[in-house]
Design a protein around this motif. Structure first.
Motif, PDB file in Angstrom:
ATOM      1  N   ASP A   1       0.818  -1.207   0.000  1.00  0.00           N
ATOM      2  CA  ASP A   1       0.000   0.000   0.000  1.00  0.00           C
ATOM      3  C   ASP A   1       0.859   1.268   0.000  1.00  0.00           C
ATOM      4  OD1 ASP A   1      -2.365  -1.314  -0.164  1.00  0.00           O
ATOM      5  OD2 ASP A   1      -2.820  -1.233   1.981  1.00  0.00           O
ATOM      6  N   CYS A   2       1.992   1.204   0.663  1.00  0.00           N
ATOM      7  CA  CYS A   2       2.909   2.348   0.685  1.00  0.00           C
ATOM      8  C   CYS A   2       3.498   2.561  -0.705  1.00  0.00           C
ATOM      9  CB  CYS A   2       4.058   2.109   1.665  1.00  0.00           C
ATOM     10  SG  CYS A   2       3.540   2.171   3.375  1.00  0.00           S
ATOM     11  N   VAL A   3       3.872   1.467  -1.355  1.00  0.00           N
ATOM     12  CA  VAL A   3       4.424   1.545  -2.711  1.00  0.00           C
ATOM     13  C   VAL A   3       3.392   2.184  -3.643  1.00  0.00           C
ATOM     14  CG1 VAL A   3       5.257   0.209  -4.690  1.00  0.00           C
ATOM     15  CG2 VAL A   3       5.964  -0.421  -2.377  1.00  0.00           C
ATOM     16  N   LYS A   4       2.144   1.749  -3.511  1.00  0.00           N
ATOM     17  CA  LYS A   4       1.060   2.297  -4.337  1.00  0.00           C
ATOM     18  C   LYS A   4       0.918   3.796  -4.113  1.00  0.00           C
ATOM     19  CE  LYS A   4      -1.921  -1.693  -5.034  1.00  0.00           C
ATOM     20  NZ  LYS A   4      -3.117  -2.408  -4.629  1.00  0.00           N
ATOM     21  N   PHE A   5       0.965   4.185  -2.851  1.00  0.00           N
ATOM     22  CA  PHE A   5       0.818   5.589  -2.497  1.00  0.00           C
ATOM     23  C   PHE A   5       1.946   6.439  -3.093  1.00  0.00           C
ATOM     24  CE2 PHE A   5       2.052   9.078   0.355  1.00  0.00           C
ATOM     25  CZ  PHE A   5       0.917   9.867   0.268  1.00  0.00           C
ATOM     26  N   TYR A   6       3.176   6.001  -2.880  1.00  0.00           N
ATOM     27  CA  TYR A   6       4.324   6.759  -3.391  1.00  0.00           C
ATOM     28  C   TYR A   6       4.309   6.803  -4.918  1.00  0.00           C
ATOM     29  CZ  TYR A   6       6.524   6.938   1.220  1.00  0.00           C
ATOM     30  OH  TYR A   6       6.805   7.185   2.531  1.00  0.00           O
ATOM     31  N   PHE A   7       3.937   5.693  -5.524  1.00  0.00           N
ATOM     32  CA  PHE A   7       3.905   5.627  -6.985  1.00  0.00           C
ATOM     33  C   PHE A   7       2.917   6.656  -7.539  1.00  0.00           C
ATOM     34  CE2 PHE A   7       2.949   4.076 -11.192  1.00  0.00           C
ATOM     35  CZ  PHE A   7       4.180   3.637 -11.645  1.00  0.00           C
ATOM     36  N   GLU A   8       1.771   6.738  -6.875  1.00  0.00           N
ATOM     37  CA  GLU A   8       0.746   7.686  -7.301  1.00  0.00           C
ATOM     38  C   GLU A   8       1.272   9.119  -7.233  1.00  0.00           C
ATOM     39  OE1 GLU A   8      -3.180   6.454  -5.698  1.00  0.00           O
ATOM     40  OE2 GLU A   8      -3.629   8.589  -5.817  1.00  0.00           O
ATOM     41  N   VAL A   9       1.966   9.431  -6.152  1.00  0.00           N
ATOM     42  CA  VAL A   9       2.531  10.763  -5.961  1.00  0.00           C
ATOM     43  C   VAL A   9       3.603  11.063  -7.018  1.00  0.00           C
ATOM     44  CG1 VAL A   9       3.877  12.236  -4.402  1.00  0.00           C
ATOM     45  CG2 VAL A   9       2.054  10.782  -3.486  1.00  0.00           C
ATOM     46  N   MET A  10       4.515  10.098  -7.203  1.00  0.00           N
ATOM     47  CA  MET A  10       5.631  10.290  -8.132  1.00  0.00           C
ATOM     48  C   MET A  10       5.185  10.375  -9.583  1.00  0.00           C
ATOM     49  SD  MET A  10       8.405   7.633  -6.581  1.00  0.00           S
ATOM     50  CE  MET A  10       8.927   7.776  -4.873  1.00  0.00           C
ATOM     51  N   SER A  11       4.098   9.676  -9.912  1.00  0.00           N
ATOM     52  CA  SER A  11       3.709   9.573 -11.322  1.00  0.00           C
ATOM     53  C   SER A  11       2.850  10.743 -11.804  1.00  0.00           C
ATOM     54  CB  SER A  11       2.970   8.255 -11.560  1.00  0.00           C
ATOM     55  OG  SER A  11       1.781   8.222 -10.814  1.00  0.00           O
ATOM     56  N   LYS A  12       2.466  11.612 -10.889  1.00  0.00           N
ATOM     57  CA  LYS A  12       1.641  12.774 -11.277  1.00  0.00           C
ATOM     58  C   LYS A  12       2.312  13.570 -12.390  1.00  0.00           C
ATOM     59  CE  LYS A  12      -2.037  13.229  -8.474  1.00  0.00           C
ATOM     60  NZ  LYS A  12      -1.889  12.798  -7.070  1.00  0.00           N
ATOM     61  N   GLY A  13       1.576  13.771 -13.468  1.00  0.00           N
ATOM     62  CA  GLY A  13       2.093  14.573 -14.569  1.00  0.00           C
ATOM     63  C   GLY A  13       3.075  13.838 -15.477  1.00  0.00           C
ATOM     64  N   THR A  14       3.212  12.513 -15.279  1.00  0.00           N
ATOM     65  CA  THR A  14       4.097  11.719 -16.143  1.00  0.00           C
ATOM     66  C   THR A  14       3.266  10.709 -16.940  1.00  0.00           C
ATOM     67  OG1 THR A  14       4.472   9.848 -14.661  1.00  0.00           O
ATOM     68  CG2 THR A  14       5.808  11.812 -14.278  1.00  0.00           C
ATOM     69  N   LEU A  15       3.964   9.952 -17.782  1.00  0.00           N
ATOM     70  CA  LEU A  15       3.306   8.908 -18.580  1.00  0.00           C
ATOM     71  C   LEU A  15       2.673   7.838 -17.693  1.00  0.00           C
ATOM     72  CD1 LEU A  15       5.974   8.260 -21.369  1.00  0.00           C
ATOM     73  CD2 LEU A  15       3.704   9.252 -21.695  1.00  0.00           C
ATOM     74  N   ALA A  16       3.163   7.734 -16.493  1.00  0.00           N
ATOM     75  CA  ALA A  16       2.693   6.666 -15.603  1.00  0.00           C
ATOM     76  C   ALA A  16       1.529   7.111 -14.717  1.00  0.00           C
ATOM     77  CB  ALA A  16       3.840   6.169 -14.740  1.00  0.00           C
ATOM     78  N   GLU A  17       1.079   8.340 -14.894  1.00  0.00           N
ATOM     79  CA  GLU A  17      -0.034   8.806 -14.070  1.00  0.00           C
ATOM     80  C   GLU A  17      -1.281   7.960 -14.333  1.00  0.00           C
ATOM     81  OE1 GLU A  17      -0.865  12.992 -14.218  1.00  0.00           O
ATOM     82  OE2 GLU A  17      -2.511  12.804 -12.782  1.00  0.00           O
ATOM     83  N   GLY A  18      -1.910   7.526 -13.270  1.00  0.00           N
ATOM     84  CA  GLY A  18      -3.126   6.728 -13.379  1.00  0.00           C
ATOM     85  C   GLY A  18      -2.889   5.256 -13.638  1.00  0.00           C
ATOM     86  N   ALA A  19      -1.637   4.847 -13.723  1.00  0.00           N
ATOM     87  CA  ALA A  19      -1.335   3.430 -13.954  1.00  0.00           C
ATOM     88  C   ALA A  19      -1.770   2.605 -12.749  1.00  0.00           C
ATOM     89  CB  ALA A  19       0.156   3.247 -14.197  1.00  0.00           C
ATOM     90  N   ARG A  20      -2.243   1.402 -13.042  1.00  0.00           N
ATOM     91  CA  ARG A  20      -2.673   0.526 -11.953  1.00  0.00           C
ATOM     92  C   ARG A  20      -1.498  -0.324 -11.494  1.00  0.00           C
ATOM     93  NH1 ARG A  20      -6.830  -3.041 -13.853  1.00  0.00           N
ATOM     94  NH2 ARG A  20      -6.243  -4.741 -12.504  1.00  0.00           N
ATOM     95  N   LEU A  21      -1.295  -0.366 -10.220  1.00  0.00           N
ATOM     96  CA  LEU A  21      -0.243  -1.202  -9.667  1.00  0.00           C
ATOM     97  C   LEU A  21      -0.854  -2.496  -9.140  1.00  0.00           C
ATOM     98  CD1 LEU A  21       2.031   0.899  -9.876  1.00  0.00           C
ATOM     99  CD2 LEU A  21       2.538   0.455  -7.497  1.00  0.00           C
ATOM    100  N   GLU A  22      -0.426  -3.585  -9.737  1.00  0.00           N
ATOM    101  CA  GLU A  22      -0.913  -4.892  -9.302  1.00  0.00           C
ATOM    102  C   GLU A  22       0.215  -5.534  -8.500  1.00  0.00           C
ATOM    103  OE1 GLU A  22      -4.149  -6.965  -9.013  1.00  0.00           O
ATOM    104  OE2 GLU A  22      -4.160  -5.631 -10.750  1.00  0.00           O
TER     105      GLU A  22
END
Ligand SMILES: [Zn+2]
Length: 125
Positions: free
Chosen positions: A42-63
């Motif tokens: 859940d922490c990884v998901k949270f950080y990923f969401e923050v880091m990906s804002k405004g990049t190609l990875a924004e909104g990507a689903r983490l499985e």
């Protein structure tokens, strides 16, 4: 914990891959995290969401697939699952000490991207 550093390296790998493959965006990232690594999904998901804002990875689903920790007893060879990272007592012979077989995994299994075909065709023209 070290989730932020872990996510940073996952994120840069994902972005690097997306850019090299002309992705219009990243759809999904499949991760494998061994339970013994102590990394909280859940922490990884949270950080990923923050880091990906405004990049190609924004909104990507983490499985995230959590891999259970398995060990083999040094004494009798019995394989068993470790529920607690510090509990390496064999359920068969009660010997303390076992080789860790799995659960140390921490890697990106696959990355799914969407390519912008229209844009690519225009560029070719
Ligand atoms: Zn044993």
């Amino acid at each position: 914990m070290h989730e932020m550093a872990v996510t940073q390296s996952i994120f840069s790998t994902v972005l690097d891959y997306a850019e090299k493959n002309d992705a219009s965006r990243v759809l999904k990232v499949n991760l494998k995290i061994g339970k013994i690594t102590g990394v909280v999904g859940d922490c990884v998901k949270f950080y990923f969401e923050v880091m990906s804002k405004g990049t190609l990875a924004e909104g990507a689903r983490l499985e995230i697939e959590e891999v259970v920790t398995k060990a083999r007893c040094y004494s009798c060879g019995q394989e068993f699952e470790i529920k607690d990272n510090f509990d390496l007592v064999c359920p068969n012979c009660s010997n303390f000490g076992a080789e860790i077989l799995s659960g140390k995994e921490l890697f990106i299994e696959s990355i799914e991207i969407e390519r912008n075909l229209v844009e690519n065709q225009n560029r070719a023209d």
